[in-house]
Design an enzyme around this catalytic site. Structure first.
Site, PDB file in Angstrom:
ATOM      1  N   THR A 132       0.818  -1.210   0.000  1.00 27.37           N
ATOM      2  CA  THR A 132       0.000   0.000   0.000  1.00 27.37           C
ATOM      3  C   THR A 132       0.854   1.263   0.000  1.00 27.37           C
ATOM      4  OG1 THR A 132      -1.481   1.270   1.436  1.00 27.37           O
ATOM      5  CG2 THR A 132      -0.093  -0.303   2.531  1.00 27.37           C
ATOM      6  N   ASP A 133       0.272   2.364  -0.460  1.00 19.94           N
ATOM      7  CA  ASP A 133       0.973   3.660  -0.394  1.00 19.94           C
ATOM      8  C   ASP A 133       1.042   4.184   1.039  1.00 19.94           C
ATOM      9  OD1 ASP A 133      -1.723   4.294  -0.050  1.00 19.94           O
ATOM     10  OD2 ASP A 133      -1.732   5.961  -1.478  1.00 19.94           O
ATOM     11  N   GLU A 134       0.268   3.565   1.959  1.00 23.12           N
ATOM     12  CA  GLU A 134       0.220   4.096   3.331  1.00 23.12           C
ATOM     13  C   GLU A 134       1.556   3.927   4.060  1.00 23.12           C
ATOM     14  OE1 GLU A 134      -3.407   3.389   5.481  1.00 23.12           O
ATOM     15  OE2 GLU A 134      -4.495   3.000   3.620  1.00 23.12           O
ATOM     16  N   TYR A 157      -1.814  -0.478  10.823  1.00 27.47           N
ATOM     17  CA  TYR A 157      -1.929  -1.153   9.512  1.00 27.47           C
ATOM     18  C   TYR A 157      -0.724  -0.810   8.641  1.00 27.47           C
ATOM     19  CZ  TYR A 157      -3.303  -1.730   4.606  1.00 27.47           C
ATOM     20  OH  TYR A 157      -3.313  -2.047   3.260  1.00 27.47           O
ATOM     21  N   LYS A 161       2.285  -3.253   7.189  1.00 32.45           N
ATOM     22  CA  LYS A 161       2.584  -3.431   5.758  1.00 32.45           C
ATOM     23  C   LYS A 161       4.035  -3.006   5.476  1.00 32.45           C
ATOM     24  CE  LYS A 161       0.214  -4.634   2.836  1.00 32.45           C
ATOM     25  NZ  LYS A 161      -0.174  -5.972   2.304  1.00 32.45           N
TER      26      LYS A 161
HETATM   27  N1  NAD Z   1      -7.996  -2.047  -0.588  1.00 31.68           N
HETATM   28  C1  NAD Z   1      -7.097  -1.136  -0.917  1.00 31.68           C
HETATM   29  O1  NAD Z   1      -7.449   0.006  -1.216  1.00 31.68           O
HETATM   30  C2  NAD Z   1      -5.638  -1.507  -0.991  1.00 31.68           C
HETATM   31  C3  NAD Z   1      -4.737  -0.576  -1.528  1.00 31.68           C
HETATM   32  C4  NAD Z   1      -3.383  -0.925  -1.627  1.00 31.68           C
HETATM   33  C5  NAD Z   1      -2.950  -2.166  -1.205  1.00 31.68           C
HETATM   34  N2  NAD Z   1      -3.846  -3.050  -0.659  1.00 31.68           N
HETATM   35  C6  NAD Z   1      -3.326  -4.365  -0.240  1.00 31.68           C
HETATM   36  O2  NAD Z   1      -3.895  -5.324  -1.116  1.00 31.68           O
HETATM   37  C7  NAD Z   1      -4.131  -6.540  -0.412  1.00 31.68           C
HETATM   38  C8  NAD Z   1      -5.585  -6.952  -0.556  1.00 31.68           C
HETATM   39  O3  NAD Z   1      -6.406  -5.886  -0.053  1.00 31.68           O
HETATM   40  P1  NAD Z   1      -7.992  -6.029  -0.042  1.00 31.68           P
HETATM   41  O4  NAD Z   1      -8.559  -4.671   0.056  1.00 31.68           O
HETATM   42  O5  NAD Z   1      -8.420  -6.946  -1.125  1.00 31.68           O
HETATM   43  O6  NAD Z   1      -8.187  -6.759   1.352  1.00 31.68           O
HETATM   44  P2  NAD Z   1      -9.451  -7.548   1.931  1.00 31.68           P
HETATM   45  O7  NAD Z   1      -9.477  -7.256   3.373  1.00 31.68           O
HETATM   46  O8  NAD Z   1     -10.665  -7.284   1.105  1.00 31.68           O
HETATM   47  O9  NAD Z   1      -9.066  -9.079   1.680  1.00 31.68           O
HETATM   48  C9  NAD Z   1      -8.060  -9.726   2.404  1.00 31.68           C
HETATM   49  C10 NAD Z   1      -8.207 -11.218   2.141  1.00 31.68           C
HETATM   50  O10 NAD Z   1      -7.152 -11.868   2.862  1.00 31.68           O
HETATM   51  C11 NAD Z   1      -7.690 -13.001   3.539  1.00 31.68           C
HETATM   52  N3  NAD Z   1      -6.883 -13.247   4.740  1.00 31.68           N
HETATM   53  C12 NAD Z   1      -6.750 -12.447   5.830  1.00 31.68           C
HETATM   54  N4  NAD Z   1      -5.935 -13.029   6.726  1.00 31.68           N
HETATM   55  C13 NAD Z   1      -5.525 -14.200   6.181  1.00 31.68           C
HETATM   56  C14 NAD Z   1      -4.658 -15.245   6.606  1.00 31.68           C
HETATM   57  N5  NAD Z   1      -4.062 -15.195   7.801  1.00 31.68           N
HETATM   58  N6  NAD Z   1      -4.441 -16.293   5.775  1.00 31.68           N
HETATM   59  C15 NAD Z   1      -5.053 -16.358   4.568  1.00 31.68           C
HETATM   60  N7  NAD Z   1      -5.899 -15.412   4.122  1.00 31.68           N
HETATM   61  C16 NAD Z   1      -6.126 -14.341   4.907  1.00 31.68           C
HETATM   62  C17 NAD Z   1      -9.116 -12.590   3.890  1.00 31.68           C
HETATM   63  O11 NAD Z   1      -9.946 -13.717   4.126  1.00 31.68           O
HETATM   64  C18 NAD Z   1      -9.524 -11.803   2.659  1.00 31.68           C
HETATM   65  O12 NAD Z   1     -10.071 -12.650   1.669  1.00 31.68           O
HETATM   66  C19 NAD Z   1      -3.703  -6.292   1.030  1.00 31.68           C
HETATM   67  O13 NAD Z   1      -2.405  -6.811   1.182  1.00 31.68           O
HETATM   68  C20 NAD Z   1      -3.707  -4.776   1.164  1.00 31.68           C
HETATM   69  O14 NAD Z   1      -2.770  -4.354   2.099  1.00 31.68           O
HETATM   70  C21 NAD Z   1      -5.169  -2.748  -0.547  1.00 31.68           C
END
Ligand code: NAD
Length: 328
Positions: A132-134, A157, A161
């Site tokens: 993430t950009d955070e 968070y 990350k």
């Molecule tokens: N949503 C955003 O805007 C955003 C932006 C930049 C980066 N990200 C990164 O992208 C990734 C996905 O984000 P998202 O928004 O789809 O998240 P989300 O919370 O929608 O999904 C996370 C998934 O991970 C699974 N999970 C959690 N803990 C687990 C574990 N211990 N073992 C196996 N599976 C597990 C959950 O069941 C879920 O399906 C993350 O790494 C997040 O940091 C998200």
């Protein structure tokens, strides 16, 4: 050559869009989705692809090293795209330890098992960490996050990350594990869990309940349509340079209050309600602890080196997103 790819967190928001894209685009590769199905994971998002021959779901935890080892042994993965994480800042403020467990220890276990399974010949393998950009902290009115911006995470968070990103780089420098990292801005689109701003506001407009806006609503985020992010991940996974980091962004900075106003406009129109009728639902609430003011991304490296730019403009993306939540 047929490739075998492990995707973690595929039942989540971004992971499900990514899997749909990859299984359809690469029928000659096999994709295994490992997901613990926490509150944020839901296989309904993947019903349309669940019967495909090149897709398989495994319910399990990235913290379970023996499961990870057995999966690497069975499927001989060539690549990993690691998305599984706890992803909601508010929950990280309530329970930081859980974020350290999943995001830091979970990533470390993934790295260690990949290293053990792939050594000594790591040629042709790739561990892709989605971040993430955070991790870069908070900006003032000016400036953009570049890949070289020093890390300055400010929420649990973001800190978790950032720590996971550091471990990924440490495995590259110390053990030669082939890695790539991307740091992306806020995603929006269909199938996001309604704890995050956009789906929460849509849900509350539909239910005519209050629309909570942190502080004065002036915080700024950069927003990217989730399918554009999935396209960037696909490109970086296939064409990215080993050891590199790529910023991914929408070039689309918006204040939180403006998002809420735009959602009111789109939802009221799609629900055939009088224009602006949901405005009265806006409620300014106590600000999030340590709320970062502004995030903005310089994604020019990804554009210059791999030719990626976001395709979906915000108005069109928001319209599609609202339609999907209203099931129109
Ligand atoms: N949503 C955003 O805007 C955003 C932006 C930049 C980066 N990200 C990164 O992208 C990734 C996905 O984000 P998202 O928004 O789809 O998240 P989300 O919370 O929608 O999904 C996370 C998934 O991970 C699974 N999970 C959690 N803990 C687990 C574990 N211990 N073992 C196996 N599976 C597990 C959950 O069941 C879920 O399906 C993350 O790494 C997040 O940091 C998200």
């Amino acid at each position: 050559m047929r490739k075998s790819v492990l995707i973690t967190g595929g039942a989540g928001f971004i992971g499900s869009h990514l899997i749909r894209r990859l299984v359809n685009r690469y029928p000659n590769s096999d994709f295994v989705n490992l997901d613990a199905l926490t509150y944020a994971g839901d296989l309904k998002k993947l019903e349309d692809v669940s019967g495909l021959k090149n897709y398989q779901f495994v319910e399990g935890d990235i913290l379970d090293s023996s499961l990870l080892k057995s999966l690497f042994k069975e499927y001989h993965f060539d690549g990993v795209i690691h998305l599984a994480a706890e992803s909601h800042v508010d929950l990280s403020i309530k329970d930081p330890l859980n974020f350290a467990q999943t995001n830091v220890m979970g990533t470390l276990k993934m790295l260690e098992v990949a290293k053990q399974a792939w050594k000594p010949e790591m040629e042709g393998k790739l561990f892709y960490h989605v971040s993430t950009d955070e991790v870069y902290g908070s900006l003032g009115e000016e400036g953009l996050f570049e890949e070289t911006t020093p890390y300055d995470p400010r929420s649990p968070y973001a800190a978790s990350k950032a720590a996971s990103d550091h471990f990924v780089r440490a495995y590259y420098h110390t053990y030669g594990l082939p890695v790539v990292i991307s740091n992306c801005s806020n995603n929006y689109g269909p199938n996001q869990f309604p704890e995050k701003l956009i789906p929460l506001i849509i849900k509350n407009i539909v239910n005519e309940s209050s629309l909570p806006v942190y502080g004065d609503g002036q915080n700024i985020r950069d927003w990217l349509y989730v399918e554009d992010h999935a396209e960037a991940i696909d490109l970086i996974f296939n064409k990215g340079k080993i050891g590199e980091t790529y910023n991914v962004g929408g070039n689309n900075e918006i204040r939180n209050i403006e998002i809420v106003n735009q959602l009111i406009e789109v939802c009221d129109r799609q629900l055939n309600r009088a224009k602006g009728s949901s405005e009265k639902l806006i409620e300014f609430v106590t600000d999030r602890l340590g709320h970062d003011y502004r995030y903005a991304i310089d994604a020019s490296k990804l554009e210059n080196e791999l030719g990626w730019t976001p395709k979906t403009n915000f108005k069109e993306g928001l319209d599609k997103t609202v339609r999907s939540y209203l099931k129109l």
